[in-house]
Design an enzyme around this catalytic site. Structure first.
Site, mmCIF file in Angstrom:
data_model
loop_
_atom_site.group_PDB
_atom_site.id
_atom_site.type_symbol
_atom_site.label_atom_id
_atom_site.label_comp_id
_atom_site.label_asym_id
_atom_site.label_seq_id
_atom_site.Cartn_x
_atom_site.Cartn_y
_atom_site.Cartn_z
ATOM 1 N N HIS A 161 0.842 -1.210 0.000
ATOM 2 C CA HIS A 161 0.000 0.000 0.000
ATOM 3 C C HIS A 161 0.871 1.251 0.000
ATOM 4 O O HIS A 161 0.595 2.227 -0.701
ATOM 5 C CB HIS A 161 -0.860 0.065 1.269
ATOM 6 C CG HIS A 161 -1.919 -0.980 1.381
ATOM 7 N ND1 HIS A 161 -1.926 -1.929 2.378
ATOM 8 C CD2 HIS A 161 -3.027 -1.212 0.631
ATOM 9 C CE1 HIS A 161 -2.987 -2.694 2.246
ATOM 10 N NE2 HIS A 161 -3.668 -2.295 1.197
ATOM 11 N N LYS A 182 -1.587 -6.704 -7.681
ATOM 12 C CA LYS A 182 -1.864 -8.019 -7.093
ATOM 13 C C LYS A 182 -3.326 -8.388 -7.358
ATOM 14 O O LYS A 182 -3.642 -9.503 -7.740
ATOM 15 C CB LYS A 182 -1.588 -8.051 -5.590
ATOM 16 C CG LYS A 182 -1.863 -9.435 -5.003
ATOM 17 C CD LYS A 182 -1.477 -9.543 -3.569
ATOM 18 C CE LYS A 182 -2.432 -8.859 -2.659
ATOM 19 N NZ LYS A 182 -3.772 -9.476 -2.613
ATOM 20 N N SER A 233 0.113 -8.745 1.325
ATOM 21 C CA SER A 233 -1.345 -8.701 1.409
ATOM 22 C C SER A 233 -1.728 -8.519 2.875
ATOM 23 O O SER A 233 -1.044 -9.061 3.763
ATOM 24 C CB SER A 233 -1.912 -10.034 0.897
ATOM 25 O OG SER A 233 -3.235 -10.211 1.353
#
Ligand code: PAF
Length: 283
Positions: A41, A153, A189
């Site tokens: 992120h 992703k 993730s």
């Protein structure tokens, strides 16, 4: 830690702030997230800060993209930790709306990207992409960015959002950025937090199976069945047998391929214990 980031939880307030920046000739970049921020992120946030005058990051665990059996309740929420991570960057606003602010009583309007939402994750997560497209459209209407940044992703998600933006004439540039990986190769993730150390080690074979497909293709094998079967054997040796899909697809239409070509993408979804993980590799 002190920070200059302003936290906004009201959609009208966010929209008013964005309108006034735009009126003053400023550009806005936007990173939509569900929080539990990791380095992947943050790489999107870094790019967003470089691209425009004002950067907005949203944190909203969107209930409409989770099926009743999925991890909506369990999904990690750590707003203070997220703000601390974001304070390292030139982020201007964190938009964290309440559920009833986004979905008021009587809400009944949804967006669907007809064909792209059906295969892959859409096949097992019914309604997932309808929820994603709807929340992303709402967030774009609230934040009014010139640029919105997403990780590759969630490749199918990225393609769906790009298609929606094209089809609905939205005035925003969608930017996809490469997958950020752990040193082991495991794609970053928020759901990696659910994995034990041992499961994380096993999960690193997901990416290795994709690089195997790519290597086998580079070595001259273009037969998709053979490429996929060899990768499945490799995964089963690493005790990864719960494979939801492992496929080679056209990177734009997401159509299934039987003979691979060098523009294609290999995509995978597996479960390690109860944690569902996805990844992909471009040839
Ligand atoms: O990728 C995500 O985190 C979410 O699907 C998104 C785009 C923020 C929509 O809720």
């Amino acid at each position: 830690m002190t920070t200059n980031i302003k936290k906004v939880s009201n959609g009208n307030e966010m929209q008013t702030l964005s309108n006034s920046h735009i009126k003053n000739g400023k550009t806005i970049s936007f990173v939509p997230t569900m929080g539990a921020l990791h380095k992947g992120h943050l790489s999107l946030v870094q790019r967003a800060c470089e691209l425009a005058d004002i950067t907005v990051v949203s944190i909203f665990v969107n209930p409409t993209q989770f099926a009743p059996s999925e991890d909506f309740e369990k999904y990690t929420r750590d707003i203070e930790g997220d703000i601390e991570k974001l304070s390292e960057f030139d982020v201007n606003y964190i938009f964290c709306p309440e559920i009833n602010g986004i979905y008021p009583e009587g809400f009944q309007t949804f967006v669907e990207v007809d064909k792209l939402q059906k295969p892959l994750c859409g096949a097992s997560r019914e309604g997932h992409f309808k929820g994603v497209a709807t929340i992303v459209l709402k967030l774009l209407n609230i934040v009014k960015p010139s640029f919105a940044i997403f990780g590759e992703k969630d490749y199918q998600q990225l393609k769906i959002i790009q298609r929606m933006v094209l089809d609905l004439d939205l005035d925003v540039k969608i930017i996809g950025l490469p997958i950020f990986r752990e040193p082991s190769g495991l794609a970053m993730s928020s759901r990696n937090q659910y994995l034990s150390q041992n499961e994380k080690k096993r999960a690193s074979f997901i990416y290795k199976s994709l690089t195997k497909i790519k290597d086998d293709f580079s070595a001259g094998c273009a037969d998709v069945k053979e490429l996929v079967n060899n990768a499945k054997t490799f995964l089963s040796e690493a005790k990864i047998n719960d494979i939801e899909y492992l496929e080679i697809r056209d990177p734009e239409s997401l159509a299934l391929k039987s003979v691979a070509s060098k523009e294609d993408i290999a995509v995978i979804a597996v479960k390690i214990n109860k944690t569902r993980l996805i990844d992909n590799i471009k040839f």
